[in-house]
Design a protein around this motif. Structure first.
Motif, PDB file in Angstrom:
ATOM      1  N   ALA A 309      -8.998  -6.062  12.407  1.00 26.15           N
ATOM      2  CA  ALA A 309      -7.535  -6.113  12.493  1.00 26.15           C
ATOM      3  C   ALA A 309      -7.031  -7.319  11.722  1.00 26.15           C
ATOM      4  CB  ALA A 309      -7.087  -6.194  13.948  1.00 26.15           C
ATOM      5  N   VAL A 310      -5.854  -7.175  11.128  1.00 23.85           N
ATOM      6  CA  VAL A 310      -5.219  -8.293  10.432  1.00 23.85           C
ATOM      7  C   VAL A 310      -3.729  -8.302  10.756  1.00 23.85           C
ATOM      8  CG1 VAL A 310      -6.855  -8.336   8.498  1.00 23.85           C
ATOM      9  CG2 VAL A 310      -4.773  -6.932   8.332  1.00 23.85           C
ATOM     10  N   THR A 311      -3.133  -9.485  10.630  1.00 22.58           N
ATOM     11  CA  THR A 311      -1.684  -9.581  10.599  1.00 22.58           C
ATOM     12  C   THR A 311      -1.275  -9.985   9.191  1.00 22.58           C
ATOM     13  OG1 THR A 311      -1.619 -11.924  11.260  1.00 22.58           O
ATOM     14  CG2 THR A 311      -1.540 -10.271  13.020  1.00 22.58           C
ATOM     15  N   VAL A 312      -0.103  -9.508   8.775  1.00 20.12           N
ATOM     16  CA  VAL A 312       0.431  -9.799   7.435  1.00 20.12           C
ATOM     17  C   VAL A 312       1.882 -10.217   7.601  1.00 20.12           C
ATOM     18  CG1 VAL A 312       0.962  -8.863   5.157  1.00 20.12           C
ATOM     19  CG2 VAL A 312      -1.124  -8.132   6.351  1.00 20.12           C
ATOM     20  N   ALA A 344       8.353  -5.906  -5.040  1.00 18.73           N
ATOM     21  CA  ALA A 344       8.011  -6.507  -3.747  1.00 18.73           C
ATOM     22  C   ALA A 344       7.312  -5.488  -2.849  1.00 18.73           C
ATOM     23  CB  ALA A 344       9.266  -7.044  -3.067  1.00 18.73           C
ATOM     24  N   LEU A 345       7.823  -4.253  -2.839  1.00 14.63           N
ATOM     25  CA  LEU A 345       7.204  -3.215  -2.027  1.00 14.63           C
ATOM     26  C   LEU A 345       5.797  -2.887  -2.518  1.00 14.63           C
ATOM     27  CD1 LEU A 345      10.312  -0.906  -1.639  1.00 14.63           C
ATOM     28  CD2 LEU A 345       9.131  -2.037   0.253  1.00 14.63           C
ATOM     29  N   GLU A 346       5.626  -2.823  -3.825  1.00  9.92           N
ATOM     30  CA  GLU A 346       4.312  -2.486  -4.378  1.00  9.92           C
ATOM     31  C   GLU A 346       3.289  -3.581  -4.104  1.00  9.92           C
ATOM     32  OE1 GLU A 346       5.253  -1.681  -8.429  1.00  9.92           O
ATOM     33  OE2 GLU A 346       6.281   0.213  -7.952  1.00  9.92           O
ATOM     34  N   ASP A 347       3.726  -4.833  -4.081  1.00  9.45           N
ATOM     35  CA  ASP A 347       2.810  -5.919  -3.739  1.00  9.45           C
ATOM     36  C   ASP A 347       2.272  -5.738  -2.320  1.00  9.45           C
ATOM     37  OD1 ASP A 347       3.044  -7.098  -6.199  1.00  9.45           O
ATOM     38  OD2 ASP A 347       4.463  -8.645  -5.560  1.00  9.45           O
ATOM     39  N   PHE A 348       3.139  -5.389  -1.393  1.00  7.90           N
ATOM     40  CA  PHE A 348       2.675  -5.132  -0.033  1.00  7.90           C
ATOM     41  C   PHE A 348       1.827  -3.859   0.035  1.00  7.90           C
ATOM     42  CE2 PHE A 348       6.118  -8.076   1.291  1.00  7.90           C
ATOM     43  CZ  PHE A 348       5.356  -8.898   2.107  1.00  7.90           C
ATOM     44  N   ASP A 349       2.177  -2.859  -0.769  1.00  3.51           N
ATOM     45  CA  ASP A 349       1.343  -1.649  -0.820  1.00  3.51           C
ATOM     46  C   ASP A 349      -0.113  -2.022  -1.097  1.00  3.51           C
ATOM     47  OD1 ASP A 349       3.629  -0.120  -0.507  1.00  3.51           O
ATOM     48  OD2 ASP A 349       3.706   0.554  -2.597  1.00  3.51           O
ATOM     49  N   GLN A 350      -0.327  -2.890  -2.063  1.00  6.95           N
ATOM     50  CA  GLN A 350      -1.691  -3.243  -2.446  1.00  6.95           C
ATOM     51  C   GLN A 350      -2.415  -3.946  -1.295  1.00  6.95           C
ATOM     52  OE1 GLN A 350      -3.082  -2.059  -5.257  1.00  6.95           O
ATOM     53  NE2 GLN A 350      -1.073  -1.059  -5.405  1.00  6.95           N
ATOM     54  N   THR A 351      -1.696  -4.796  -0.568  1.00 10.02           N
ATOM     55  CA  THR A 351      -2.294  -5.463   0.596  1.00 10.02           C
ATOM     56  C   THR A 351      -2.689  -4.450   1.658  1.00 10.02           C
ATOM     57  OG1 THR A 351      -1.141  -7.552   0.226  1.00 10.02           O
ATOM     58  CG2 THR A 351      -1.816  -7.073   2.480  1.00 10.02           C
ATOM     59  N   PHE A 352      -1.765  -3.540   1.965  1.00 11.99           N
ATOM     60  CA  PHE A 352      -2.027  -2.569   3.032  1.00 11.99           C
ATOM     61  C   PHE A 352      -3.075  -1.532   2.607  1.00 11.99           C
ATOM     62  CE2 PHE A 352       2.603  -3.558   4.243  1.00 11.99           C
ATOM     63  CZ  PHE A 352       2.187  -4.652   4.991  1.00 11.99           C
ATOM     64  N   LEU A 353      -3.122  -1.196   1.325  1.00 15.09           N
ATOM     65  CA  LEU A 353      -4.161  -0.274   0.843  1.00 15.09           C
ATOM     66  C   LEU A 353      -5.548  -0.912   0.929  1.00 15.09           C
ATOM     67  CD1 LEU A 353      -2.287   1.259  -2.209  1.00 15.09           C
ATOM     68  CD2 LEU A 353      -3.150   2.540  -0.230  1.00 15.09           C
ATOM     69  N   GLU A 354      -5.619  -2.221   0.643  1.00 16.34           N
ATOM     70  CA  GLU A 354      -6.898  -2.922   0.768  1.00 16.34           C
ATOM     71  C   GLU A 354      -7.374  -2.920   2.226  1.00 16.34           C
ATOM     72  OE1 GLU A 354     -10.256  -5.161  -0.501  1.00 16.34           O
ATOM     73  OE2 GLU A 354      -8.784  -3.941  -1.585  1.00 16.34           O
ATOM     74  N   ALA A 355      -6.446  -3.172   3.140  1.00 16.93           N
ATOM     75  CA  ALA A 355      -6.801  -3.125   4.560  1.00 16.93           C
ATOM     76  C   ALA A 355      -7.224  -1.709   4.960  1.00 16.93           C
ATOM     77  CB  ALA A 355      -5.617  -3.576   5.405  1.00 16.93           C
ATOM     78  N   GLN A 356      -6.514  -0.718   4.446  1.00 14.14           N
ATOM     79  CA  GLN A 356      -6.835   0.673   4.762  1.00 14.14           C
ATOM     80  C   GLN A 356      -8.234   1.038   4.272  1.00 14.14           C
ATOM     81  OE1 GLN A 356      -3.703   3.974   4.545  1.00 14.14           O
ATOM     82  NE2 GLN A 356      -4.817   4.308   2.645  1.00 14.14           N
ATOM     83  N   LYS A 357      -8.599   0.520   3.119  1.00  9.35           N
ATOM     84  CA  LYS A 357      -9.937   0.790   2.560  1.00  9.35           C
ATOM     85  C   LYS A 357     -11.044   0.317   3.497  1.00  9.35           C
ATOM     86  CE  LYS A 357     -11.531  -1.787  -0.803  1.00  9.35           C
ATOM     87  NZ  LYS A 357     -11.671  -2.409  -2.155  1.00  9.35           N
ATOM     88  N   HIS A 358     -10.780  -0.746   4.227  1.00  6.79           N
ATOM     89  CA  HIS A 358     -11.770  -1.307   5.145  1.00  6.79           C
ATOM     90  C   HIS A 358     -11.605  -0.780   6.575  1.00  6.79           C
ATOM     91  CE1 HIS A 358     -13.498  -4.252   2.347  1.00  6.79           C
ATOM     92  NE2 HIS A 358     -12.283  -4.377   1.870  1.00  6.79           N
ATOM     93  N   GLY A 359     -10.686   0.166   6.780  1.00 12.04           N
ATOM     94  CA  GLY A 359     -10.474   0.713   8.118  1.00 12.04           C
ATOM     95  C   GLY A 359      -9.927  -0.289   9.103  1.00 12.04           C
TER      96      GLY A 359
END
Length: 685
Positions: A309-312, A344-359
């Motif tokens: 789990a992470v917080t952002v 700005a939205l796409e920058d957060f997309d990349q963060t959340f996609l990275e987290a999603q990749k790791h479940g």
């Protein structure tokens, strides 16, 4: 008497010229103190000390304001400022205390120096071991009205009105509000009333006691059993815009001529039509998380540590503009047009996609910039109008039509984008509403507010996110964010985390419960001392001053009480920001740091309400007031940049078959024979 030159530039705005102050200091009459400059522009003082401030230009006489930014866990008692030389007690200005702060905070106070002087001496009576960091200190002229008592906005409810409303027993009750895709159905019951009955619709921004509260009235008739219901279109015109009744609450009233009398509490939506009811909830593999995570640095860290789990952090004003721009896309909400900032939205997309990749489960911490310090048009409309500059962040403006509309548009933009079944932009599972709201004066500022008035604002912010997010994700939860200050509020302008939980419970009992959850920050009693098992203010009682890793059992037992459950089930508790300091990188201090983490983890294993621990800070940060709470050393450490501390290796092992092996050495540090001795058995409630 020894002197050292700090070389800290401090702007001085006087009638003569803009000058610079260099800070020199001498030892204060008390315990030995240390002084250093950890980063350029910042002074760090440990223990009682006198600081001399010397302006590089001729100082002005008469009234001025001493202003600075500071970081000090525990604060500083009232202190004296003396002009000189000579420095004489009769010329001392006694200034208000420097409050407890766990982040960089503004301080300002009036000072008045007569006669000629060349230096100031600040006598700072810090208790032994307490650390104060100071930057951007200056003297300046007083601004007109800056110390005047700021009147509360007319858009805040009155304390007495709120107290009476929550405590009142009404003859009727709205029992259920169902918001479908196109219709809203409201049901309830009434005793001893018949005829002239209406359901009054109250938009979210309307405060209790506002005579204009009942915008629309829908006549209802109770049957012989006293039951009533009504069905209405979900959307209705409101001025030149469309109003979504998802954001309204409903109250039974009696209308006789022009007189309207409330017969029930108002109630928000219970059930909400969801776009993707099949969306699965987060299923973290363990309770191990990271706080304030961001992609890019050390890309394998989530995998290497086994993070679940992470917080952002999300500064929400950065996501939208009020006017079109080269990198914006228009979107509508409630009939108003706003403009999404795509980069700005796409920058957060990349963060959340990275987290999603790791479940990994993601909780976004939603932060609102302070309009008292930020002049952007979005921030001015989004932030609460009563916010003052002492706050790092602000409460959103939830009691005006324009403010709530902008805030709701941003929340809807985020929830819709980051709750897609296809995960195209990544996913946010939960929403932490602002930061440490029991210390709202610092972290979620709305000006001077009593606890119940502050909670009335805050619970609207929580409700708004809950109502919007559950349209897209049935498992989404909004979290209240609280410090370790429990029954003792910690500072005069703070509220105490237990008190705010009690008030949130009362609002839910009156206006309908919703699935909120708890994001708690049980740092050790003294943030600089990782030996939490020695915390004297953390007792095994609901009246404990603080909740720290020593007495997590209190939080677990408190949240298991029937009054704090949601539909009979435990509300999730996430320990969403916590860490242990290492005073330095010596073997002993690093062992104490890891021992604190081992103790907390072993306790959590037996506490069923606690679902997650997000470790903060991931890496030591030189801008955290002298704390070294990271799993890794400073990135610019002279000998081992980003070096893994013993706590890193322990954290990696937690939740794995190597856990006991890595944790065992810390039993001796704590003074335990085995980990069963770490848990305190609370009385059943």
């Amino acid at each position: 008497m020894s002197w050292r030159v700090a070389g800290i530039a401090v702007a001085m705005l006087g009638a003569v010229a803009t000058a610079e102050l260099s800070l020199k200091l001498e030892r204060f009459d008390g315990p030995a103190a240390s002084f250093r400059e950890p980063v350029a522009g910042t002074v760090e003082i440990e223990g009682a000390m006198s600081v001399r401030a010397t302006p590089s230009a001729t100082p002005a006489k008469g009234p001025q304001v001493l202003e600075m930014e500071y970081f000090c866990a525990g604060g500083v008692p009232k202190f004296a400022v003396l002009p000189g030389p000579p420095f004489e007690a009769k010329t001392a200005n006694w200034l208000p205390p420097v409050g407890h702060s766990e982040a960089w905070t503004s301080y300002r106070a009036r000072v008045d120096f007569s006669g000629d002087w060349q230096q100031l001496r600040l006598d700072l009576p810090l208790p032994a071991g307490r650390v104060l960091q100071v930057r951007n200190a200056r003297l300046r002229p007083e601004r007109a009205g800056e110390f005047d008592q700021v009147a509360s906005s007319a858009r805040a409810a009155d304390k007495a009105v709120l107290e009476a409303y929550l405590a009142k027993t009404f003859p009727a009750r709205v029992t259920q509000v169902i918001v479908g895709k196109e219709q809203v159905r409201v049901s309830g019951s009434v005793v001893g009333e018949s005829g002239n009955l209406f359901l009054a619709e109250i938009p979210m921004e309307i405060v209790e006691g506002d005579p204009q509260a009942w915008e629309t009235l829908v006549e209802v008739t109770a049957n012989a059993a006293g039951e009533f219901s009504a069905e209405m279109p979900r959307l209705r015109p409101r001025g030149s815009n469309q109003h979504d009744r998802l954001l309204s609450r409903w109250q039974l009233v009696r209308k006789e001529g022009d007189r309207i009398t409330a017969l029930s509490h108002a109630r928000y939506a219970d059930q909400i039509a969801c776009r993707s009811p099949q969306l699965k909830p987060a299923e973290p593999r363990s309770k191990k998380g990271l706080g304030g995570w961001h992609r890019g640095l050390l890309p394998d860290e989530l995998k290497d540590l086994g993070i679940s789990a992470v917080t952002v952090n999300v500064m929400i004003h950065s996501l939208v503009a009020l006017e079109p721009g080269p990198d914006t896309t228009p979107f509508q909400w409630q009939g108003r047009t706003y403009h999404a900032r795509e980069k700005a939205l796409e920058d957060f997309d990349q963060t959340f996609l990275e987290a999603q990749k790791h479940g990994v489960m993601v909780s976004a911490i939603l932060l609102v910039a302070n309009p008292a310090k930020d002049g952007s048009p979005v921030v001015k409309k989004l932030g609460h109008p009563d916010a003052v500059a002492e706050g790092i962040f602000a409460m959103p403006d939830v009691t005006s039509g324009e403010g709530l509309a902008l805030y709701g548009a941003i929340l809807n933009l985020m929830a819709e984008r980051w709750s897609r079944p296809d995960g195209k932009h990544g996913r946010v599972h939960h929403w932490i509403m602002h930061n440490e709201v029991d210390a709202g004066w610092v972290w979620t500022n709305a000006g001077e507010k009593t606890d119940i008035v502050f909670m009335d604002l805050y619970q609207r912010s929580m409700r708004l996110m809950d109502l919007i997010a559950r349209q897209y994700d049935p498992n989404s939860r909004t979290f209240i964010s609280l410090t370790h200050h429990w029954a003792n509020r910690g500072e005069a302008r703070w509220y105490g985390s237990r008190r705010l939980l009690e008030l949130l419970r009362d609002f839910c009992a009156a206006e309908g419960d919703f699935p909120w959850a708890l994001a708690y920050h049980p740092y050790p009693q003294n943030l600089f001392n990782p030996r939490a098992w020695e915390d004297g203010q953390a007792t095994f009682s609901f009246d404990s001053e603080k909740i720290t890793p020593k007495n997590l059992e209190v939080l677990d037992a408190y949240m298991k009480q029937p009054a704090f459950r949601y539909q009979g089930k435990l509300r999730p508790v996430h320990l969403s920001e916590n860490g242990f300091n290492s005073k330095d990188y010596s073997e002993k201090e690093l062992a104490d740091q890891a021992a604190g983490m081992a103790l907390a983890w072993k306790k959590m294993a037996a506490l069923s309400s606690i679902e997650s621990w997000q470790y903060h800070n991931w890496i030591d940060n030189r801008h955290e007031g002298g704390l070294k709470i990271g799993l890794r050393k400073f990135p610019d450490d002279e000998t081992e940049p980003l070096g893994k501390k013993p706590i890193w290796h322990l954290y990696q092992a937690l939740g794995t078959r190597d856990e006991d092996k890595l944790a065992k050495p810390y039993l001796e540090v704590i003074g335990l024979k085995d980990w069963s001795g770490a848990l305190h058995r609370m009385a059943e409630n």
